[in-house]
Design a protein around this motif. Structure first.
Motif, PDB file in Angstrom:
ATOM      1  N   HIS A  94       0.843  -1.201   0.000  1.00 52.30           N
ATOM      2  CA  HIS A  94       0.000   0.000   0.000  1.00 52.30           C
ATOM      3  C   HIS A  94       0.876   1.249   0.000  1.00 52.30           C
ATOM      4  O   HIS A  94       0.669   2.171  -0.794  1.00 52.30           O
ATOM      5  N   ARG A 112       2.699   1.677  -3.393  1.00 52.74           N
ATOM      6  CA  ARG A 112       1.794   2.172  -4.435  1.00 52.74           C
ATOM      7  C   ARG A 112       1.516   3.659  -4.254  1.00 52.74           C
ATOM      8  O   ARG A 112       1.604   4.443  -5.201  1.00 52.74           O
ATOM      9  N   VAL A 113       1.202   4.055  -3.031  1.00 55.86           N
ATOM     10  CA  VAL A 113       0.871   5.451  -2.766  1.00 55.86           C
ATOM     11  C   VAL A 113       2.067   6.353  -3.064  1.00 55.86           C
ATOM     12  O   VAL A 113       1.934   7.393  -3.709  1.00 55.86           O
ATOM     13  N   THR A 144       4.622   5.785  -5.052  1.00 60.33           N
ATOM     14  CA  THR A 144       4.892   5.799  -6.492  1.00 60.33           C
ATOM     15  C   THR A 144       3.935   6.736  -7.215  1.00 60.33           C
ATOM     16  O   THR A 144       4.359   7.568  -8.036  1.00 60.33           O
ATOM     17  N   GLU A 145       2.647   6.628  -6.919  1.00 58.10           N
ATOM     18  CA  GLU A 145       1.661   7.490  -7.571  1.00 58.10           C
ATOM     19  C   GLU A 145       1.875   8.959  -7.214  1.00 58.10           C
ATOM     20  O   GLU A 145       1.796   9.838  -8.074  1.00 58.10           O
ATOM     21  N   ALA A 146       2.164   9.226  -5.943  1.00 61.65           N
ATOM     22  CA  ALA A 146       2.340  10.616  -5.512  1.00 61.65           C
ATOM     23  C   ALA A 146       3.581  11.249  -6.107  1.00 61.65           C
ATOM     24  O   ALA A 146       3.549  12.394  -6.559  1.00 61.65           O
ATOM     25  N   HIS A 198       5.104  10.453  -8.865  1.00 57.44           N
ATOM     26  CA  HIS A 198       4.897  10.676 -10.304  1.00 57.44           C
ATOM     27  C   HIS A 198       3.990  11.881 -10.552  1.00 57.44           C
ATOM     28  O   HIS A 198       4.200  12.631 -11.512  1.00 57.44           O
ATOM     29  N   GLN A 199       2.996  12.082  -9.689  1.00 55.72           N
ATOM     30  CA  GLN A 199       2.160  13.282  -9.814  1.00 55.72           C
ATOM     31  C   GLN A 199       2.985  14.535  -9.567  1.00 55.72           C
ATOM     32  O   GLN A 199       2.810  15.548 -10.250  1.00 55.72           O
ATOM     33  N   ASP A 207      13.546  10.511 -10.297  1.00 58.96           N
ATOM     34  CA  ASP A 207      13.752   9.478  -9.283  1.00 58.96           C
ATOM     35  C   ASP A 207      15.139   9.570  -8.656  1.00 58.96           C
ATOM     36  O   ASP A 207      15.355   9.064  -7.556  1.00 58.96           O
ATOM     37  N   THR A 238      -2.692  13.504  -1.106  1.00 56.76           N
ATOM     38  CA  THR A 238      -2.443  12.068  -0.984  1.00 56.76           C
ATOM     39  C   THR A 238      -2.856  11.541   0.377  1.00 56.76           C
ATOM     40  O   THR A 238      -3.592  10.555   0.475  1.00 56.76           O
ATOM     41  N   THR A 240      -6.737  11.700   0.716  1.00 54.15           N
ATOM     42  CA  THR A 240      -7.422  10.666  -0.072  1.00 54.15           C
ATOM     43  C   THR A 240      -7.277   9.295   0.569  1.00 54.15           C
ATOM     44  O   THR A 240      -8.256   8.561   0.728  1.00 54.15           O
ATOM     45  N   GLU A 241      -6.047   8.941   0.958  1.00 54.64           N
ATOM     46  CA  GLU A 241      -5.822   7.618   1.538  1.00 54.64           C
ATOM     47  C   GLU A 241      -6.478   7.489   2.904  1.00 54.64           C
ATOM     48  O   GLU A 241      -6.958   6.418   3.266  1.00 54.64           O
TER      49      GLU A 241
END
Length: 197
Positions: A84, A87-88, A90-92, A94-95, A115, A157, A160-161
């Motif tokens: 979890h 994933r969070v 990585t998504e954050a 990239h945003q 990165d 982030t 939302t989570e």
């Protein structure tokens, strides 16, 4: 009032293990048009930190009720094993790349992040998601501008989570720029409850 409601609900959740609620709202009905003035996830906001307490900080984006720590940042730099969290993060991140780089491909641009110099990690003992960039060449203006963009992504982030899952343990975030020599400048920090979107 929001803090008291949060503390009361956390106490009730401790007593009544099957309490089915996670969130609460405060409604101002003193005027003809009722309005929601606060909403939060009392399970995720473990410190019951609210937007309305002690707003005395001189600098924008720095919540006065707590401060990020070097120890928390060090913990966040240990790679996470949780799917979890991975994933969070990585998504954050990239945003953040999209928001900050604005689709630039100019790798030599001193403002460019990737990165190689930007990361997101978690300090479980603090309940804080840390975002940091190793950019000692940035001047204060670039740092402040980046911190604002990073704080916006981080706040959205954790909010939302916190709303989505009971297992999410991070209601706070902190943004820092790291110096090459090991120095750290914490620029922004806050809670999911202070996020506007």
């Amino acid at each position: 009032m929001a803090k008291n409601a949060c503390l009361t609900l956390r106490m009730m959740a401790g007593i009544y293990k099957s309490l089915p609620y996670d969130e609460y709202v405060l409604v101002d009905n003193t005027s003809t048009a009722s309005a929601i003035v606060w909403e939060d996830d009392f399970r995720a906001n473990t410190g019951c930190i609210t937007q309305t307490i002690d707003r005395t900080a001189a600098d924008p984006g720095q919540e006065p009720s707590w401060h990020p720590t070097e120890e928390g940042l060090a913990a966040a730099q240990i790679p996470s094993a949780g799917k979890h969290e991975i994933r969070v993060a990585t998504e954050a991140v990239h945003q953040l790349f999209v928001d900050w780089n604005a689709n630039s491909r100019l790798f030599e641009d001193p403002r460019y992040i990737s990165d190689e110099n930007t990361s997101i990690g978690f300090a479980p003992h603090e309940g804080v998601m840390y975002v940091w960039a190793t950019k000692p060449e940035w001047d204060q203006s670039a740092r402040e501008e980046w911190a604002e963009a990073a704080a916006s992504v981080a706040c959205r982030t954790v909010l939302t989570e916190s709303r989505v899952g009971r297992g999410w343990g991070y209601a706070q975030y902190a943004v820092a720029v790291l110096e090459g020599a090991g120095g750290t400048e914490f620029l922004r920090w806050g809670t999911a409850g202070s996020c506007t979107s």
